[in-house]
Design a protein around this motif. Structure first.
Motif, PDB file in Angstrom:
ATOM      1  N   ASN A 349       0.838  -1.095  -0.066  1.00  0.00           N
ATOM      2  CA  ASN A 349       0.145   0.041  -0.034  1.00  0.00           C
ATOM      3  C   ASN A 349       0.913   1.335  -0.139  1.00  0.00           C
ATOM      4  N   GLU A 350       2.265   1.064   0.017  1.00  0.00           N
ATOM      5  CA  GLU A 350       3.081   2.227  -0.136  1.00  0.00           C
ATOM      6  C   GLU A 350       3.068   3.072   0.940  1.00  0.00           C
ATOM      7  N   GLU A 351       2.876   2.453   2.288  1.00  0.00           N
ATOM      8  CA  GLU A 351       2.726   3.230   3.437  1.00  0.00           C
ATOM      9  C   GLU A 351       4.211   2.663   4.237  1.00  0.00           C
ATOM     10  N   TYR A 352       5.208   3.375   3.631  1.00  0.00           N
ATOM     11  CA  TYR A 352       6.776   2.788   3.864  1.00  0.00           C
ATOM     12  C   TYR A 352       7.322   2.849   5.412  1.00  0.00           C
ATOM     13  N   ALA A 353       6.718   4.082   6.118  1.00  0.00           N
ATOM     14  CA  ALA A 353       7.019   3.955   7.324  1.00  0.00           C
ATOM     15  C   ALA A 353       6.413   3.023   8.255  1.00  0.00           C
ATOM     16  N   GLN A 354       5.252   2.653   8.152  1.00  0.00           N
ATOM     17  CA  GLN A 354       4.450   1.605   8.788  1.00  0.00           C
ATOM     18  C   GLN A 354       5.019   0.195   8.384  1.00  0.00           C
ATOM     19  N   SER A 355       5.548   0.065   7.348  1.00  0.00           N
ATOM     20  CA  SER A 355       5.873  -1.087   6.871  1.00  0.00           C
ATOM     21  C   SER A 355       7.241  -1.180   7.520  1.00  0.00           C
ATOM     22  N   LEU A 356       8.542  -0.392   7.487  1.00  0.00           N
ATOM     23  CA  LEU A 356       9.637  -0.549   8.132  1.00  0.00           C
ATOM     24  C   LEU A 356       9.570  -0.881   9.830  1.00  0.00           C
ATOM     25  N   GLU A 357       8.220  -0.193  10.288  1.00  0.00           N
ATOM     26  CA  GLU A 357       8.395  -0.536  11.784  1.00  0.00           C
ATOM     27  C   GLU A 357       7.924  -2.048  12.058  1.00  0.00           C
ATOM     28  N   GLN A 358       6.967  -2.467  11.125  1.00  0.00           N
ATOM     29  CA  GLN A 358       6.400  -3.957  11.329  1.00  0.00           C
ATOM     30  C   GLN A 358       7.628  -5.021  10.911  1.00  0.00           C
ATOM     31  N   LEU A 359       8.343  -4.572   9.824  1.00  0.00           N
ATOM     32  CA  LEU A 359       9.443  -5.520   9.402  1.00  0.00           C
ATOM     33  C   LEU A 359      10.525  -5.613  10.470  1.00  0.00           C
ATOM     34  N   ASN A 360      10.801  -4.332  10.965  1.00  0.00           N
ATOM     35  CA  ASN A 360      12.054  -4.379  12.076  1.00  0.00           C
ATOM     36  C   ASN A 360      11.509  -5.250  13.349  1.00  0.00           C
ATOM     37  N   ALA A 361      10.193  -5.022  13.669  1.00  0.00           N
ATOM     38  CA  ALA A 361       9.617  -5.963  14.744  1.00  0.00           C
ATOM     39  C   ALA A 361       9.762  -7.390  14.397  1.00  0.00           C
ATOM     40  N   ALA A 362       9.400  -7.878  13.261  1.00  0.00           N
ATOM     41  CA  ALA A 362       9.514  -9.249  12.652  1.00  0.00           C
ATOM     42  C   ALA A 362      10.931  -9.770  12.875  1.00  0.00           C
ATOM     43  N   VAL A 363      12.004  -8.924  12.442  1.00  0.00           N
ATOM     44  CA  VAL A 363      13.224  -9.351  12.409  1.00  0.00           C
ATOM     45  C   VAL A 363      13.814  -9.634  13.993  1.00  0.00           C
ATOM     46  N   ALA A 364      13.271  -8.654  14.935  1.00  0.00           N
ATOM     47  CA  ALA A 364      13.399  -8.619  16.148  1.00  0.00           C
ATOM     48  C   ALA A 364      12.829 -10.029  16.870  1.00  0.00           C
ATOM     49  N   LEU A 365      11.735 -10.264  16.523  1.00  0.00           N
ATOM     50  CA  LEU A 365      11.008 -11.317  16.948  1.00  0.00           C
ATOM     51  C   LEU A 365      11.527 -12.753  16.464  1.00  0.00           C
ATOM     52  N   ASN A 366      12.023 -12.838  15.199  1.00  0.00           N
ATOM     53  CA  ASN A 366      12.629 -14.176  14.785  1.00  0.00           C
ATOM     54  C   ASN A 366      13.876 -14.024  14.039  1.00  0.00           C
ATOM     55  N   ALA A 367      15.019 -14.161  14.499  1.00  0.00           N
ATOM     56  CA  ALA A 367      16.144 -13.914  13.677  1.00  0.00           C
ATOM     57  C   ALA A 367      16.523 -15.068  12.712  1.00  0.00           C
ATOM     58  N   THR A 368      15.571 -16.013  12.488  1.00  0.00           N
ATOM     59  CA  THR A 368      16.007 -17.321  12.045  1.00  0.00           C
ATOM     60  C   THR A 368      15.233 -17.312  10.644  1.00  0.00           C
ATOM     61  N   ASP A 369      14.657 -16.111  10.242  1.00  0.00           N
ATOM     62  CA  ASP A 369      13.759 -15.921   9.003  1.00  0.00           C
ATOM     63  C   ASP A 369      14.255 -15.336   8.219  1.00  0.00           C
ATOM     64  N   ASP A 370      15.079 -15.397   6.987  1.00  0.00           N
ATOM     65  CA  ASP A 370      15.517 -14.160   6.080  1.00  0.00           C
ATOM     66  C   ASP A 370      14.463 -13.351   5.227  1.00  0.00           C
ATOM     67  N   ARG A 371      13.464 -13.890   5.297  1.00  0.00           N
ATOM     68  CA  ARG A 371      12.379 -13.384   4.563  1.00  0.00           C
ATOM     69  C   ARG A 371      11.879 -11.951   5.058  1.00  0.00           C
ATOM     70  N   SER A 372      11.943 -11.654   6.507  1.00  0.00           N
ATOM     71  CA  SER A 372      11.683 -10.411   7.032  1.00  0.00           C
ATOM     72  C   SER A 372      12.879  -9.297   6.689  1.00  0.00           C
ATOM     73  N   ARG A 373      13.982 -10.038   6.718  1.00  0.00           N
ATOM     74  CA  ARG A 373      15.164  -9.081   6.482  1.00  0.00           C
ATOM     75  C   ARG A 373      15.139  -8.630   5.135  1.00  0.00           C
ATOM     76  N   ARG A 374      14.998  -9.534   4.012  1.00  0.00           N
ATOM     77  CA  ARG A 374      15.054  -9.123   2.568  1.00  0.00           C
ATOM     78  C   ARG A 374      13.927  -8.096   2.441  1.00  0.00           C
ATOM     79  N   ALA A 375      12.754  -8.428   2.976  1.00  0.00           N
ATOM     80  CA  ALA A 375      11.632  -7.330   2.643  1.00  0.00           C
ATOM     81  C   ALA A 375      11.964  -6.056   3.266  1.00  0.00           C
ATOM     82  N   LEU A 376      12.803  -6.005   4.425  1.00  0.00           N
ATOM     83  CA  LEU A 376      13.199  -4.844   4.978  1.00  0.00           C
ATOM     84  C   LEU A 376      13.927  -4.142   4.433  1.00  0.00           C
TER      85      LEU A 376
END
Length: 693
Positions: A349-376
């Protein structure tokens, strides 16, 4: 795996009709018109056993049924692999059950495939001569990834009929699966002696000799290949050859122009095993990976909001997707994949600030999945923060060395900033991890980077790899030939240009390259012919025009040659004028950016209007002008600029700019209409390509 070859030697009574000298893949089987093909495998035999009447027809029916069953089970397996590759990207968040089901379907297809091969083996002994049965079985075993069994059958075939080039080619492919390039080269040397006109044998021999470091032997093999194949090019430059004369071992086709697709790190080992032909081990590893994958925690019975969010995302209903994924996060704030999917929806939806917030949270919660890191990293890149994207990707490749996708993204990031050495390093790391598709494009990118840095040895290695993964790509052979030419290796260059034309007689660049080889070898009549072929296909080909003029002068046709060279010089002068205009335009754009940084938007607008006058049909100039006019508080001329950009097929984001300009003017109805167009375009863009990798 794709397998093809040919046979030479004496024919026997009631023999098959071959499809030329280039392929195993098409045969006639039986004393009649029973057509059999299984992919590109050597399925059908050459010589039927004597039969008549109903017995002969029954044999044909049994063989046809067995071949159909093999084809069906192989297709079922490949289809399951493709579906798995699509599912493991995790684009929508509900793929966990699909992944598990896909792996089990692959396992069932392997069982069915083996049963079909056993049935085929049983009927072949009655239908064909033993040597033909061995060749056919070798082909199906190799496609099944059973190299040892394929080798056994191919050796048995050559023992019964020493004149069969196809049996030796199949042996070489089996040795490839086993990682035995010396033995593969030895087998192809025999095949090339038996069938010098077979491109799979002669060119394949050169490839294996290169692999074992025998450059001199490879050069000699390429020379034999060129000599044998030049007869397949008619005087008008067209060719007689099959569209796929070369062979490779591989489960999935590698096509030109397709961007690389890498699996998440958890699936890398399983797919690598499939690429090696170790299908059972690969399925077992993929089953284990699916159990470890965070997507596996998704349960449609209990994750109603996530399920609804995924369904909305699949139909590109972005507002509904956001609503459901927000609810899913509220219900399970510590669940990383819910955060990831909310970030994906915000990105769509091109709401990038909110996207960064959620993807950073996903990386912090699970460091074993590279999907969130690449999306970030993707979002950082989209928002003009390349340094942050690079930081995330460097951390990702450190944490997940087998994440080919992260290496690839990092390589592209380096490439975009002109750091070619770093880009090459990361892209070669990505290539070593073998993307499931897109290897052709990846090696082409590496070759371009090496060429840009004038590193011809690096370019040579990259383009050789490109030919290996997609040997029937005319452009791959043509670019490899060009590197050889720039290295002064005319013989190898000529062979590659012949290969390119064998695959595509309309390849103007290959004809032009061939003309350059002839010119350097003082073969002026041949140079003239090849240059004229190139110019017939592309009448503005500058290199061909120069080669034509130079050849004519050396042939003593000075006046004619001088005219051609004068035309070439006029083209060069025109190109120089265009290049100078390009530099002038670049300086104007840089000056405009400087004025924008100083807040002098009126001055920037005047400069951008000059850019428009330079290139009045370039949409991006009008977009830049409209944005500056909008910032200068001049919405009416900004709207005019945006409308002109849309007329020139600018991107859908222009509707968003128009919506804002109309809002400033108080034209709410027009603003809402443009915003609606922009929202539809966002949904369409997501629907067409998704966000997963």
């Amino acid at each position: 795996m794709r397998v093809a070859s040919s046979r030479s030697g004496p024919k026997r009574p009631c023999s098959s009709h071959e499809d030329g000298d280039h392929g195993l893949g098409v045969r006639w089987l039986g004393c009649g018109a029973l057509f059999i093909a299984l992919g590109s495998a050597a399925l059908a035999a050459q010589t039927p056993q004597p039969c008549a009447g109903d017995d002969c027809q029954n044999l044909r029916n049994h063989v046809t049924a067995a071949v159909t069953q093999i084809e069906g089970e192989k297709g079922r397996f490949v289809s399951s692999v493709r579906q798995l590759i699509q599912a493991i990207t995790g684009t929508y968040g509900d793929e966990g059950p699909l992944i598990a089901a896909g792996v089990e379907e692959m396992a069932r297809a392997l069982v069915g495939w083996d049963q079909a091969i056993r049935a085929y083996r049983a009927v072949l002994s009655d239908a064909v001569e033993p040597q033909d049965a061995h060749v056919a079985l070798a082909g199906v075993y190799l496609e099944r990834g059973k190299g040892a069994e394929g080798l056994k059958e191919a050796v048995a075939a050559s023992g019964l009929d020493p004149w069969r080039a196809d049996a030796h080619i199949l042996q070489a492919l089996a040795y490839d699966l086993a990682g035995r390039p010396v033995d593969a080269a030895r087998a192809l040397a025999k095949a090339s002696m038996l069938s010098v006109g077979n491109p799979a044998a002669t060119y394949g021999l050169a490839e294996r000799l290169i692999a074992i470091g025998d450059e001199a032997g490879a050069t000699a093999a390429l020379s034999r290949f060129r000599t044998a194949q030049e007869k397949n090019v008619r005087p008008d430059g067209s060719a007689r050859a099959s569209s796929a004369p070369f062979v490779r071992v591989g489960l999935l086709r590698q096509s030109a122009g397709v961007a690389p697709v890498f699996p998440p790190a958890v699936y890398a080992r399983g797919l690598a095993l499939l690429a090696e032909g170790a299908y059972e081990k690969g399925v077992a590893e993929l089953r284990s990976a699916a159990a470890r994958d965070p997507l596996g925690a998704y349960d449609p019975k209990h994750d109603e909001e996530a399920r609804q969010g995924a369904m909305a995302l699949r139909r590109a209903d972005l507002p509904a997707a956001l609503s459901h994924f927000k609810a899913a996060v509220e219900q399970s704030p510590d669940r990383a994949d819910a955060r990831r999917m909310l970030g994906v929806a915000y990105q769509a939806n091109e709401e990038y600030a909110q996207s960064l917030e959620q993807l950073n949270a996903a990386v912090a919660l699970n460091a074993t999945d590279d999907r969130s890191r690449r999306a970030l990293a993707d979002v950082f890149d989209l928002t003009g923060r390349p340094q942050d994207a690079e930081r995330v990707l460097r951390a990702t490749v450190e944490a997940f060395p087998v994440s080919g996708g992260a290496h690839y993204q990092l390589g592209l990031a380096y490439q975009s900033t002109g750091r070619n050495t770093d880009a090459i390093r990361e892209l070669e790391q990505a290539a070593a991890l073998s993307p499931v598709i897109g290897q052709d494009h990846l090696y082409d990118t590496i070759g371009v980077l090496y060429t840009t840095d004038a590193n011809l040895d690096g370019a040579l290695a990259a383009y050789r790899h490109r030919v290996q993964v997609n040997p029937n790509n005319s452009d791959a052979h043509r670019k490899l030939g060009q590197v050889y030419l720039e290295q002064g290796r005319q013989g190898e260059a000529a062979a590659e240009f012949v290969a390119a034309l064998l695959l595509d007689p309309l390849n103007a660049e290959a004809h032009a390259g061939e003309a350059q080889v002839h010119l350097r070898l003082s073969e002026y009549s041949d140079a003239e012919r090849s240059a004229r072929r190139a110019l017939t296909l592309r009448n503005t080909h500058a290199t061909a025009k120069y080669t034509l003029g130079a050849s004519l002068i050396r042939l003593g046709r000075t006046e004619e040659g001088t005219r051609e060279l004068e035309q070439f010089q006029r083209w060069q002068a025109d190109a120089l004028v265009q290049a100078n205009r390009g530099w002038e335009l670049k300086l104007i754009e840089q000056a405009a950016q400087s004025k924008i940084r100083l807040g002098d938007f009126d001055a920037a607008a005047l400069l951008l209007q000059q850019a428009v006058s330079f290139q009045p049909d370039v949409a991006s100039h009008y977009v830049s002008l409209g944005l500056v006019l909008e910032r200068a508080g001049r919405p009416v001329p900004a709207i005019d600029a945006f409308r002109r950009a849309l007329d020139l097929h600018a991107g859908p984001e222009v509707h968003r700019y128009l919506a804002e300009a109309y809002r400033v003017l108080g034209q709410d109805q027009e603003s809402q209409a443009e915003q609606a167009r922009y929202d539809r375009a966002k949904a369409d863009r997501f629907r067409e390509r998704g966000l997963g990798r």
